[in-house]
Write an enzyme that holds these catalytic residues in place. Structure first.
Site, PDB file in Angstrom:
ATOM      1  N   ASP A   1       0.826  -1.215   0.000  1.00 23.05           N
ATOM      2  CA  ASP A   1       0.000   0.000   0.000  1.00 23.05           C
ATOM      3  C   ASP A   1       0.861   1.265   0.000  1.00 23.05           C
ATOM      4  O   ASP A   1       1.976   1.253   0.514  1.00 23.05           O
ATOM      5  CB  ASP A   1      -0.925  -0.025   1.226  1.00 23.05           C
ATOM      6  CG  ASP A   1      -2.116   0.899   1.074  1.00 23.05           C
ATOM      7  OD1 ASP A   1      -2.347   1.404  -0.045  1.00 23.05           O
ATOM      8  OD2 ASP A   1      -2.819   1.124   2.073  1.00 23.05           O
ATOM      9  N   GLY A   2       0.322   2.320  -0.590  1.00 26.87           N
ATOM     10  CA  GLY A   2       0.978   3.631  -0.530  1.00 26.87           C
ATOM     11  C   GLY A   2       1.559   4.118  -1.849  1.00 26.87           C
ATOM     12  O   GLY A   2       2.226   5.154  -1.879  1.00 26.87           O
TER      13      GLY A   2
ATOM     14  N   GLY B   1      -0.014   5.458  -4.331  1.00 29.18           N
ATOM     15  CA  GLY B   1      -0.635   6.731  -4.694  1.00 29.18           C
ATOM     16  C   GLY B   1      -0.004   7.878  -3.905  1.00 29.18           C
ATOM     17  O   GLY B   1       0.295   8.942  -4.466  1.00 29.18           O
TER      18      GLY B   1
ATOM     19  N   TRP C   1       2.934   7.911  -2.561  1.00 29.25           N
ATOM     20  CA  TRP C   1       4.321   8.069  -3.039  1.00 29.25           C
ATOM     21  C   TRP C   1       4.342   8.960  -4.280  1.00 29.25           C
ATOM     22  O   TRP C   1       5.167   9.870  -4.390  1.00 29.25           O
ATOM     23  CB  TRP C   1       4.906   6.690  -3.340  1.00 29.25           C
ATOM     24  CG  TRP C   1       6.356   6.711  -3.748  1.00 29.25           C
ATOM     25  CD1 TRP C   1       7.437   6.583  -2.929  1.00 29.25           C
ATOM     26  CD2 TRP C   1       6.871   6.867  -5.081  1.00 29.25           C
ATOM     27  NE1 TRP C   1       8.606   6.650  -3.655  1.00 29.25           N
ATOM     28  CE2 TRP C   1       8.289   6.830  -4.977  1.00 29.25           C
ATOM     29  CE3 TRP C   1       6.293   7.048  -6.337  1.00 29.25           C
ATOM     30  CZ2 TRP C   1       9.123   6.956  -6.094  1.00 29.25           C
ATOM     31  CZ3 TRP C   1       7.118   7.179  -7.445  1.00 29.25           C
ATOM     32  CH2 TRP C   1       8.518   7.129  -7.318  1.00 29.25           C
TER      33      TRP C   1
ATOM     34  N   GLU D   1     -12.308  -4.599  -4.503  1.00 25.17           N
ATOM     35  CA  GLU D   1     -12.773  -3.208  -4.307  1.00 25.17           C
ATOM     36  C   GLU D   1     -12.088  -2.233  -5.264  1.00 25.17           C
ATOM     37  O   GLU D   1     -12.627  -1.168  -5.566  1.00 25.17           O
ATOM     38  CB  GLU D   1     -12.483  -2.757  -2.869  1.00 25.17           C
ATOM     39  CG  GLU D   1     -13.384  -3.385  -1.836  1.00 25.17           C
ATOM     40  CD  GLU D   1     -14.833  -3.034  -2.082  1.00 25.17           C
ATOM     41  OE1 GLU D   1     -15.159  -1.836  -2.022  1.00 25.17           O
ATOM     42  OE2 GLU D   1     -15.638  -3.953  -2.347  1.00 25.17           O
ATOM     43  N   ASN D   2     -10.878  -2.584  -5.688  1.00 21.77           N
ATOM     44  CA  ASN D   2     -10.101  -1.648  -6.519  1.00 21.77           C
ATOM     45  C   ASN D   2     -10.731  -1.393  -7.895  1.00 21.77           C
ATOM     46  O   ASN D   2     -10.377  -0.421  -8.571  1.00 21.77           O
ATOM     47  CB  ASN D   2      -8.652  -2.123  -6.680  1.00 21.77           C
ATOM     48  CG  ASN D   2      -7.809  -1.978  -5.423  1.00 21.77           C
ATOM     49  OD1 ASN D   2      -6.847  -2.702  -5.192  1.00 21.77           O
ATOM     50  ND2 ASN D   2      -8.160  -1.024  -4.560  1.00 21.77           N
TER      51      ASN D   2
ATOM     52  N   ARG E   1      -5.047  -2.245   8.783  1.00 23.07           N
ATOM     53  CA  ARG E   1      -6.202  -3.116   8.509  1.00 23.07           C
ATOM     54  C   ARG E   1      -5.825  -4.129   7.448  1.00 23.07           C
ATOM     55  O   ARG E   1      -4.814  -3.993   6.755  1.00 23.07           O
ATOM     56  CB  ARG E   1      -7.419  -2.296   8.085  1.00 23.07           C
ATOM     57  CG  ARG E   1      -7.184  -1.428   6.865  1.00 23.07           C
ATOM     58  CD  ARG E   1      -8.446  -0.654   6.441  1.00 23.07           C
ATOM     59  NE  ARG E   1      -8.115   0.265   5.370  1.00 23.07           N
ATOM     60  CZ  ARG E   1      -7.660   1.500   5.568  1.00 23.07           C
ATOM     61  NH1 ARG E   1      -7.536   1.973   6.796  1.00 23.07           N
ATOM     62  NH2 ARG E   1      -7.328   2.266   4.544  1.00 23.07           N
TER      63      ARG E   1
ATOM     64  N   GLU F   1       1.939 -13.567  11.913  1.00 21.67           N
ATOM     65  CA  GLU F   1       2.496 -12.440  12.654  1.00 21.67           C
ATOM     66  C   GLU F   1       2.305 -11.214  11.759  1.00 21.67           C
ATOM     67  O   GLU F   1       2.360 -11.350  10.528  1.00 21.67           O
ATOM     68  CB  GLU F   1       3.990 -12.725  12.862  1.00 21.67           C
ATOM     69  CG  GLU F   1       4.659 -11.907  13.899  1.00 21.67           C
ATOM     70  CD  GLU F   1       4.240 -12.257  15.324  1.00 21.67           C
ATOM     71  OE1 GLU F   1       3.704 -13.356  15.561  1.00 21.67           O
ATOM     72  OE2 GLU F   1       4.433 -11.412  16.194  1.00 21.67           O
TER      73      GLU F   1
END
Ligand code: IPE
Ligand code: IPE
Ligand code: MG
Length: 234
Positions: free
Chosen positions: A12-13, A15, A17, A59-60, A186, A199
Site C-alpha cells: 500500500d501507498g 498513490g 508516493w 474493491e479496486n 487493517r 504475525e
C-alpha cells in the site's frame, strides 16, 4: 529464518508516493512494481519459499477508469517484460483471486506464465481481483456442490483442512508474516482465512520506498514471535 516460509504483503501507498513526488498515480504503481522485484530478492536471500502480494483487490475496480486501465496495462507489460527473468530465477508465478474478471488477453498471459514457470522453486503469488470474502464464498459454493453430488455424506466430518482445499490457496502454506506498508492498520479483505496465526508487521514506509533495511526490520520483528506466543508454543 527458521519458521519463515511464507511472507504476504499488502503493498500500500503507491498513490501517496506518487503525490509526494508530484507524479501521476500510475508512476507510483510502476515504482511499486520495482519494489516487488527487490522484495523477491530479499525473500530469496532469507530462504523464504513463498511471497504473496496483494496487487489488486475486488474493491479496486471502483477506482477511476484511468487508474484501473493503467494498472491493467502495467500488469500486462510486467508479464511480458519479466517472463524470461522469472523463469531464469526459478520463480513460479501464481495468481489467486477472480481471474475471470480480467480481460481475456491478460487471462491468457497469466495461464501461459503459470505454465512456463511451473518448475520454479520460489513461488510468487499475485492476488488479482482478490477479496478474501469472495474467495471463502466461492469455496463454500464449491464445497456445497460436492456435498450435494455425494448426497451430503461426510458433511459432519468436514475438517478445517478439508475446507481449505477449496480455497484459491489450496496448495500454498498459510503466511507466517504479513506486512502492510503506508501506515494503515487493517487487512482490507486480504487472506482472512489464511491469516489466522500470521504475525503482523506494519510500517509507515510507502511501498515504493520499502527497502532492505525495512525488510530486515520486519524479519527482526518476526524473530520475536516465539517469545510473544509464549506458553502456547511450549
Ligand atoms: C496500493 O497503493 C496499490 C493498489 C491498491 C493497486 P494505493 O494505490 O492504494 O496507494 P495509496 O493508498 O492511494 O497511497
Ligand atoms: C489494499 O489497498 C489493496 C492492495 C494493496 C491491492 P487499498 O489501498 O486498496 O485498501 P484500502 O482502500 O485502503 O482499504
Ligand atoms: Mg491504498
Amino acid at each position: 529464518m527458521k519458521g519463515l516460509r511464507h511472507i504476504a504483503v499488502i503493498m500500500d501507498g503507491n498513490g501517496r508516493w506518487a503525490a509526494a513526488h508530484r507524479k501521476a498515480r500510475i508512476s507510483g504503481h510502476r515504482a511499486g512494481a520495482d519494489a516487488l522485484d527487490r522484495m523477491m530478492h530479499y525473500c530469496r536471500d532469507e530462504g523464504v519459499e513463498f511471497l504473496t502480494v496483494y496487487a489488486f483487490s475486488t474493491e479496486n475496480w471502483k477506482r477511476s477508469k484511468l487508474e484501473v486501465s493503467g494498472l491493467m496495462k502495467l500488469l500486462s507489460s510486467y508479464i511480458d517484460k519479466k517472463k524470461e527473468e522469472l523463469k531464469a530465477n526459478k520463480v513460479r508465478f501464481r495468481v489467486i483471486g477472480r481471474r475471470q474478471d480480467l480481460s481475456n488477453s491478460i487471462q491468457k498471459k497469466i495461464a501461459a506464465l503459470e505454465e512456463y514457470t511451473k518448475d520454479g522453486d520460489f513461488t510468487l503469488v499475485v492476488a488479482l481481483s482478490y477479496g478474501a470474502r469472495d474467495e471463502i464464498l466461492r469455496a463454500a459454493k464449491a464445497f456445497a456442490r460436492d456435498a450435494i453430488t455425494s448426497g451430503g455424506k461426510n458433511l459432519e466430518a468436514l475438517k478445517e483442512d478439508d475446507f481449505a482445499k477449496y480455497l484459491d490457496t489450496s496448495d500454498i502454506p498459510d503466511p507466517d508474516l504479513i506486512i502492510r506498508t503506508s501506515g494503515e492498520l487493517r487487512l482490507s479483505n486480504f487472506l482472512l482465512w489464511q491469516a489466522a496465526y500470521a504475525e503482523f508487521y506494519f510500517t509507515d514506509t510507502l511501498w515504493p520506498d520499502f527497502d532492505r533495511e525495512q525488510f530486515d526490520k520486519a524479519i527482526e520483528s518476526f524473530s520475536h514471535r516465539e517469545r510473544r506466543l509464549g506458553a502456547r508454543l511450549k
